[in-house]
Design a protein around this motif. Sequence first.
Motif, PDB file in Angstrom:
ATOM      1  N   LEU A  89      -1.819  -6.448   2.724  1.00 46.20           N
ATOM      2  CA  LEU A  89      -2.965  -7.344   2.584  1.00 46.20           C
ATOM      3  C   LEU A  89      -4.242  -6.563   2.303  1.00 46.20           C
ATOM      4  O   LEU A  89      -5.068  -6.984   1.475  1.00 46.20           O
ATOM      5  CB  LEU A  89      -3.133  -8.182   3.851  1.00 46.20           C
ATOM      6  CG  LEU A  89      -2.033  -9.216   4.108  1.00 46.20           C
ATOM      7  CD1 LEU A  89      -2.195  -9.827   5.491  1.00 46.20           C
ATOM      8  CD2 LEU A  89      -2.051 -10.314   3.044  1.00 46.20           C
ATOM      9  N   LEU A  90      -4.426  -5.423   2.964  1.00 42.25           N
ATOM     10  CA  LEU A  90      -5.593  -4.592   2.696  1.00 42.25           C
ATOM     11  C   LEU A  90      -5.631  -4.187   1.224  1.00 42.25           C
ATOM     12  O   LEU A  90      -6.678  -4.267   0.563  1.00 42.25           O
ATOM     13  CB  LEU A  90      -5.567  -3.346   3.579  1.00 42.25           C
ATOM     14  CG  LEU A  90      -6.640  -2.290   3.290  1.00 42.25           C
ATOM     15  CD1 LEU A  90      -8.029  -2.832   3.600  1.00 42.25           C
ATOM     16  CD2 LEU A  90      -6.373  -1.009   4.086  1.00 42.25           C
ATOM     17  N   THR A  91      -4.474  -3.774   0.705  1.00 34.10           N
ATOM     18  CA  THR A  91      -4.399  -3.329  -0.689  1.00 34.10           C
ATOM     19  C   THR A  91      -4.728  -4.457  -1.656  1.00 34.10           C
ATOM     20  O   THR A  91      -5.540  -4.297  -2.575  1.00 34.10           O
ATOM     21  CB  THR A  91      -2.998  -2.780  -0.988  1.00 34.10           C
ATOM     22  OG1 THR A  91      -2.696  -1.716  -0.071  1.00 34.10           O
ATOM     23  CG2 THR A  91      -2.901  -2.254  -2.420  1.00 34.10           C
ATOM     24  N   THR A  92      -4.116  -5.601  -1.449  1.00 35.35           N
ATOM     25  CA  THR A  92      -4.307  -6.700  -2.399  1.00 35.35           C
ATOM     26  C   THR A  92      -5.696  -7.331  -2.289  1.00 35.35           C
ATOM     27  O   THR A  92      -6.162  -7.965  -3.235  1.00 35.35           O
ATOM     28  CB  THR A  92      -3.232  -7.783  -2.210  1.00 35.35           C
ATOM     29  OG1 THR A  92      -3.261  -8.277  -0.864  1.00 35.35           O
ATOM     30  CG2 THR A  92      -1.850  -7.221  -2.510  1.00 35.35           C
ATOM     31  N   VAL A  93      -6.355  -7.171  -1.151  1.00 43.03           N
ATOM     32  CA  VAL A  93      -7.737  -7.640  -1.021  1.00 43.03           C
ATOM     33  C   VAL A  93      -8.705  -6.685  -1.719  1.00 43.03           C
ATOM     34  O   VAL A  93      -9.646  -7.111  -2.401  1.00 43.03           O
ATOM     35  CB  VAL A  93      -8.117  -7.794   0.467  1.00 43.03           C
ATOM     36  CG1 VAL A  93      -9.626  -7.939   0.637  1.00 43.03           C
ATOM     37  CG2 VAL A  93      -7.418  -9.000   1.069  1.00 43.03           C
ATOM     38  N   LEU A  94      -8.477  -5.367  -1.564  1.00 43.86           N
ATOM     39  CA  LEU A  94      -9.435  -4.398  -2.071  1.00 43.86           C
ATOM     40  C   LEU A  94      -9.357  -4.191  -3.578  1.00 43.86           C
ATOM     41  O   LEU A  94     -10.389  -3.951  -4.226  1.00 43.86           O
ATOM     42  CB  LEU A  94      -9.236  -3.049  -1.368  1.00 43.86           C
ATOM     43  CG  LEU A  94      -9.713  -2.960   0.076  1.00 43.86           C
ATOM     44  CD1 LEU A  94      -9.506  -1.554   0.619  1.00 43.86           C
ATOM     45  CD2 LEU A  94     -11.178  -3.347   0.191  1.00 43.86           C
ATOM     46  N   SER A 250     -12.528   6.298  -5.700  1.00 45.53           N
ATOM     47  CA  SER A 250     -12.691   6.777  -4.323  1.00 45.53           C
ATOM     48  C   SER A 250     -12.220   5.728  -3.321  1.00 45.53           C
ATOM     49  O   SER A 250     -11.582   6.061  -2.316  1.00 45.53           O
ATOM     50  CB  SER A 250     -14.160   7.129  -4.060  1.00 45.53           C
ATOM     51  OG  SER A 250     -14.573   8.219  -4.855  1.00 45.53           O
ATOM     52  N   VAL A 251     -12.528   4.457  -3.597  1.00 47.09           N
ATOM     53  CA  VAL A 251     -12.076   3.392  -2.697  1.00 47.09           C
ATOM     54  C   VAL A 251     -10.561   3.327  -2.668  1.00 47.09           C
ATOM     55  O   VAL A 251      -9.945   3.265  -1.591  1.00 47.09           O
ATOM     56  CB  VAL A 251     -12.665   2.035  -3.134  1.00 47.09           C
ATOM     57  CG1 VAL A 251     -12.050   0.898  -2.318  1.00 47.09           C
ATOM     58  CG2 VAL A 251     -14.175   2.034  -2.970  1.00 47.09           C
ATOM     59  N   LEU A 252      -9.928   3.326  -3.836  1.00 47.17           N
ATOM     60  CA  LEU A 252      -8.471   3.252  -3.876  1.00 47.17           C
ATOM     61  C   LEU A 252      -7.838   4.457  -3.194  1.00 47.17           C
ATOM     62  O   LEU A 252      -6.812   4.340  -2.526  1.00 47.17           O
ATOM     63  CB  LEU A 252      -7.999   3.156  -5.329  1.00 47.17           C
ATOM     64  CG  LEU A 252      -8.400   1.876  -6.082  1.00 47.17           C
ATOM     65  CD1 LEU A 252      -7.918   1.943  -7.522  1.00 47.17           C
ATOM     66  CD2 LEU A 252      -7.837   0.647  -5.389  1.00 47.17           C
ATOM     67  N   MET A 253      -8.456   5.618  -3.354  1.00 50.09           N
ATOM     68  CA  MET A 253      -7.905   6.844  -2.783  1.00 50.09           C
ATOM     69  C   MET A 253      -8.045   6.864  -1.263  1.00 50.09           C
ATOM     70  O   MET A 253      -7.074   7.130  -0.541  1.00 50.09           O
ATOM     71  CB  MET A 253      -8.610   8.050  -3.397  1.00 50.09           C
ATOM     72  CG  MET A 253      -8.159   9.399  -2.876  1.00 50.09           C
ATOM     73  SD  MET A 253      -8.970  10.742  -3.781  1.00 50.09           S
ATOM     74  CE  MET A 253     -10.704  10.436  -3.404  1.00 50.09           C
ATOM     75  N   VAL A 254      -9.238   6.572  -0.757  1.00 54.44           N
ATOM     76  CA  VAL A 254      -9.507   6.710   0.680  1.00 54.44           C
ATOM     77  C   VAL A 254      -9.096   5.461   1.461  1.00 54.44           C
ATOM     78  O   VAL A 254      -8.503   5.554   2.537  1.00 54.44           O
ATOM     79  CB  VAL A 254     -10.996   7.034   0.913  1.00 54.44           C
ATOM     80  CG1 VAL A 254     -11.299   7.125   2.405  1.00 54.44           C
ATOM     81  CG2 VAL A 254     -11.365   8.339   0.216  1.00 54.44           C
ATOM     82  N   SER A 255      -9.409   4.295   0.917  1.00 53.26           N
ATOM     83  CA  SER A 255      -9.158   3.059   1.661  1.00 53.26           C
ATOM     84  C   SER A 255      -7.709   2.596   1.586  1.00 53.26           C
ATOM     85  O   SER A 255      -7.249   1.867   2.469  1.00 53.26           O
ATOM     86  CB  SER A 255     -10.072   1.941   1.136  1.00 53.26           C
ATOM     87  OG  SER A 255     -11.418   2.218   1.407  1.00 53.26           O
ATOM     88  N   VAL A 256      -6.983   3.001   0.537  1.00 50.58           N
ATOM     89  CA  VAL A 256      -5.599   2.543   0.376  1.00 50.58           C
ATOM     90  C   VAL A 256      -4.609   3.705   0.459  1.00 50.58           C
ATOM     91  O   VAL A 256      -3.787   3.768   1.376  1.00 50.58           O
ATOM     92  CB  VAL A 256      -5.423   1.791  -0.967  1.00 50.58           C
ATOM     93  CG1 VAL A 256      -3.961   1.386  -1.164  1.00 50.58           C
ATOM     94  CG2 VAL A 256      -6.320   0.561  -1.006  1.00 50.58           C
ATOM     95  N   ILE A 257      -4.685   4.649  -0.480  1.00 52.65           N
ATOM     96  CA  ILE A 257      -3.643   5.671  -0.581  1.00 52.65           C
ATOM     97  C   ILE A 257      -3.655   6.620   0.610  1.00 52.65           C
ATOM     98  O   ILE A 257      -2.587   7.042   1.083  1.00 52.65           O
ATOM     99  CB  ILE A 257      -3.782   6.445  -1.911  1.00 52.65           C
ATOM    100  CG1 ILE A 257      -3.592   5.483  -3.087  1.00 52.65           C
ATOM    101  CG2 ILE A 257      -2.768   7.578  -1.983  1.00 52.65           C
ATOM    102  CD1 ILE A 257      -2.268   4.734  -3.088  1.00 52.65           C
ATOM    103  N   ASP A 258      -4.815   6.983   1.117  1.00 55.46           N
ATOM    104  CA  ASP A 258      -4.836   7.861   2.287  1.00 55.46           C
ATOM    105  C   ASP A 258      -4.222   7.188   3.509  1.00 55.46           C
ATOM    106  O   ASP A 258      -3.758   7.865   4.435  1.00 55.46           O
ATOM    107  CB  ASP A 258      -6.264   8.310   2.598  1.00 55.46           C
ATOM    108  CG  ASP A 258      -6.761   9.365   1.622  1.00 55.46           C
ATOM    109  OD1 ASP A 258      -5.985   9.755   0.739  1.00 55.46           O
ATOM    110  OD2 ASP A 258      -7.929   9.782   1.728  1.00 55.46           O
TER     111      ASP A 258
END
Length: 513
Positions: A89-94, A250-258
């Motif tokens: 859900l975090l991924t699909t929201v962001l 940066s958002v995809l890297m830190v907020s999702v992939i990390d």
Amino acid sequence: MMLSLLIATPILGALLVTAMPRGTEAAQRNAKYTAFAVTLVTLGLSLAVLARYDTDAGGYQLTEQHEWIGPLGAFYSVGLNGIGLTLVLLTTVLVPIVVLASFGDKLPTRRSANSYFAWMLVLEGLALGVFMATDVFLFYVLFEATLVPIYFLIGSYGGPQRSYAAVKFLIYNLVGGLLMLAAIVGLYVVSSRAGEASFLLSDLQNLEIDGTTERLLFVGFFIAFAIKAPLWPFHTWLPDAAASATPGTSVLMVSVIDKVGTFGMIRWCLEIFPGASEWASPVVLVLAVISIVYGALLAVGQDDIRRLVAYTSVSHFGFIILGIFVFTTTSTAGSVLYMFNHGLSTAALFLVTGIMVARRGSASIADFGGVQKIAPVMSGVLLIAGLSSLSLPGLAPFVSEFMVLVGTFTRSIPLAVVATLGMVLAALYILIMYQRTMTGPLAAGAEGVTDLTTREVAALTPTLVLIIGLGFFPQPVLDVINPAARDVVTTVGVGDPPPETGIPLGSDEGGNE
């Protein structure tokens, strides 16, 4: 087939965006709108998955399993428990937020727009697969595959130091991946000797592994996840990558992939190697506390606003890992909630500071000052995002950070006290940054900083609404997380510490035996 459809939708959307006409302004605009539409469809599918998920039942649901590589015993096996669902859900929201906010990014050429947004969609599909995988071989393939889109997003579309940052990111994560691959080979050998080789989580959880082997395999997995997270001292790739990448990357890297790193610690380290996880926990807890304080101290001293946000994430990931390896239900649930809340607050911070940098033409905090006079909406968004990052009560990260600290206090008061110092330092680096950029007289050269556009406000509003809403009412997310958190703590076998009642065990309130 809902989970497979959820994974496939953004990847097929990426192929569509790649195949679309390029070059003209109209073609560039169509590529952006198509990518955004695909992310909205993916979000709708994730909400449909949420509607079908039974929070009371817990466990892995909506599972799919098909033979993939028969001779190796590898399966295409996916399923969701509460932890995986939260991160899906975090991924699909962001991702829709990132795509919409990235419409105005200045790309090297007009022809780059198709590839830029296609890589974002590919990354979304791969990330969803990672959070759903219940076969460790499938997980590894997807884990490594996520490096490719990020490498190109940084290396092709980032700032002046993009090549160095992209290569450093890739080398660090490839080294971690090779260690995990060696551990997976070790798992294959152990499972082969025990009977039929299998990479399925359900089989590996029941695998008998001798103590020394279990610890060696744990270390291989843990270092890979510690690099991805990132945990001190494996963190040095992150500030360079964040300073060179576009805000959306940066958002995809830190907020999702990390989050794959901390998710992997729970899914694979704790659930397959519970004994080794308990054995390693004293060292991991110390590293986590060092990350909290070290990241916060470096953030206080930063002049580059993008590096400051990156170092705040090093500190926050320390809190997440601390909660995971304290092994209490409260701390584990708090860590998963922290992953979700940190994703929201860091997304808002990276996006609004990225807009500031683009407007000013500089990432130096010293080049700002008094911006609230000419950009009050931008100033307000930065304030809310910053207060969220320092875990102000009433905003979402406070609840999760409080749960982590409560769980830690029940295990180790000294570690909890030192970790609490991170909250104090967070107030310093956020409030000092806000004061230097937004208050006081307008800095020379900052006159060209304009306020947020309607599109930028639309992109940032969902993060702010969720940050405030979950700050006051986090229970809907906790209802999804709690059953899975209890299962994890039960698997490790440590159990929650008994409450301090002041009454000896075996006695009633009157002291009778």
